[in-house]
Scaffold this motif. Structure first.
Motif, mmCIF file in Angstrom:
data_model
loop_
_atom_site.group_PDB
_atom_site.id
_atom_site.type_symbol
_atom_site.label_atom_id
_atom_site.label_comp_id
_atom_site.label_asym_id
_atom_site.label_seq_id
_atom_site.Cartn_x
_atom_site.Cartn_y
_atom_site.Cartn_z
ATOM 1 N N ARG A 116 9.090 -7.092 4.644
ATOM 2 C CA ARG A 116 8.370 -8.076 4.030
ATOM 3 C C ARG A 116 8.725 -9.490 4.267
ATOM 4 O O ARG A 116 7.744 -10.507 4.255
ATOM 5 C CB ARG A 116 8.060 -7.780 2.510
ATOM 6 C CG ARG A 116 7.510 -6.683 1.983
ATOM 7 C CD ARG A 116 7.450 -6.251 0.619
ATOM 8 N NE ARG A 116 6.515 -5.245 0.355
ATOM 9 C CZ ARG A 116 6.597 -4.748 -1.020
ATOM 10 N NH1 ARG A 116 6.897 -5.670 -1.802
ATOM 11 N NH2 ARG A 116 5.599 -3.888 -1.082
ATOM 12 N N SER A 117 9.694 -9.744 4.752
ATOM 13 C CA SER A 117 10.318 -11.139 5.125
ATOM 14 C C SER A 117 10.204 -11.249 6.608
ATOM 15 O O SER A 117 10.947 -12.503 7.124
ATOM 16 C CB SER A 117 11.718 -11.217 4.479
ATOM 17 O OG SER A 117 12.626 -10.392 5.110
ATOM 18 N N CYS A 118 9.619 -10.576 7.206
ATOM 19 C CA CYS A 118 9.486 -10.651 8.931
ATOM 20 C C CYS A 118 8.318 -11.591 9.040
ATOM 21 O O CYS A 118 7.046 -11.372 8.375
ATOM 22 C CB CYS A 118 9.116 -9.322 9.425
ATOM 23 S SG CYS A 118 8.875 -9.611 11.316
ATOM 24 N N VAL A 119 8.481 -12.605 9.930
ATOM 25 C CA VAL A 119 7.370 -13.583 10.386
ATOM 26 C C VAL A 119 6.840 -13.500 11.871
ATOM 27 O O VAL A 119 6.393 -14.340 12.202
ATOM 28 C CB VAL A 119 7.613 -15.124 9.861
ATOM 29 C CG1 VAL A 119 7.637 -14.985 8.338
ATOM 30 C CG2 VAL A 119 8.917 -15.544 10.480
ATOM 31 N N ASN A 120 7.500 -12.445 12.489
ATOM 32 C CA ASN A 120 7.202 -12.249 13.812
ATOM 33 C C ASN A 120 5.619 -11.949 13.918
ATOM 34 O O ASN A 120 5.270 -10.751 13.570
ATOM 35 C CB ASN A 120 7.984 -11.162 14.494
ATOM 36 C CG ASN A 120 7.843 -10.785 15.898
ATOM 37 O OD1 ASN A 120 7.026 -11.503 16.837
ATOM 38 N ND2 ASN A 120 8.901 -10.438 16.586
#
Length: 195
Positions: A116-120
């Motif tokens: 959930r904290s991935c921004v890729n």
């Protein structure tokens, strides 16, 4: 003046310049579609809060490391970013709009890496809410994966009733057993069985 990208005449992943666009013949050029939230100063602050050498995803659906959001997070674990005073957006949505296209109304971003904290943006996909729910690990997914009722009867086509209001599955064998209970019988059937 640099040619602008035509957002009205997309063909798959190929975009055409306005001068070549038949849909825009005789019309003024439109500015490139970008969210008004993505400003230069906000974008610089945003990328300072991203660790691009994050963990590798446990799922086999995507390649490359997750770009971990290291600043503040919501209670659900999603990154939260403040592009302007008094405004908060989810970090993965901001990253998608900054590097790809605006998110159409009614659609959501799905994390293919399940982080959930991935921004890729390579780990993100724009989908409907229903599709995102189907792909997730929520209660509806766990219920969909069940093959037997709590009493052990199979959820086959012959033994399963689909409730019309909520699409819930009801085991017909369990329903028959439940309906035979004395407190569920009609007064006519109770008198008949007593005699």
């Amino acid at each position: 003046m640099a040619a602008r990208v035509c957002t009205a005449a997309r063909r798959g992943s190929v975009t055409r310049r306005h001068e070549e666009c038949s849909l825009m013949a005789g019309k003024a050029a439109l500015p490139a579609r970008r969210s008004p939230r993505v400003t230069r100063a906000a974008a610089e602050r945003f990328w300072e809060k991203v660790n691009k050498v994050g963990p590798m995803p446990a799922q086999g659906l995507v390649r490359g490391a997750c770009w971990q959001w290291v600043a503040g997070k919501t209670a659900q674990g999603y990154g939260g970013f403040h592009p302007a005073k008094g405004e908060m957006v989810l970090a993965h949505r901001y990253a998608w709009e900054a590097l790809r296209d605006p998110i159409p109304p009614g659609l959501v971003i799905d994390h293919l890496c399940r982080n959930r904290s991935c921004v890729n943006p390579d780990h993100l996909e724009v989908v409907t809410l229903a599709e995102n729910t189907r792909r997730g690990f929520g209660i509806s997914t766990w219920n969909r994966l069940k093959t037997h009722c709590p009493a052990g009867h199979t959820y086959s086509a012959e033994n399963t009733y689909i409730h019309p209001r909520n699409n819930g599955r009801i085991c017909r064998a369990c329903a028959r057993e439940r309906d035979r209970q004395p407190h569920r019988l009609s007064s006519y059937r109770r008198k008949k069985e007593a005699a």
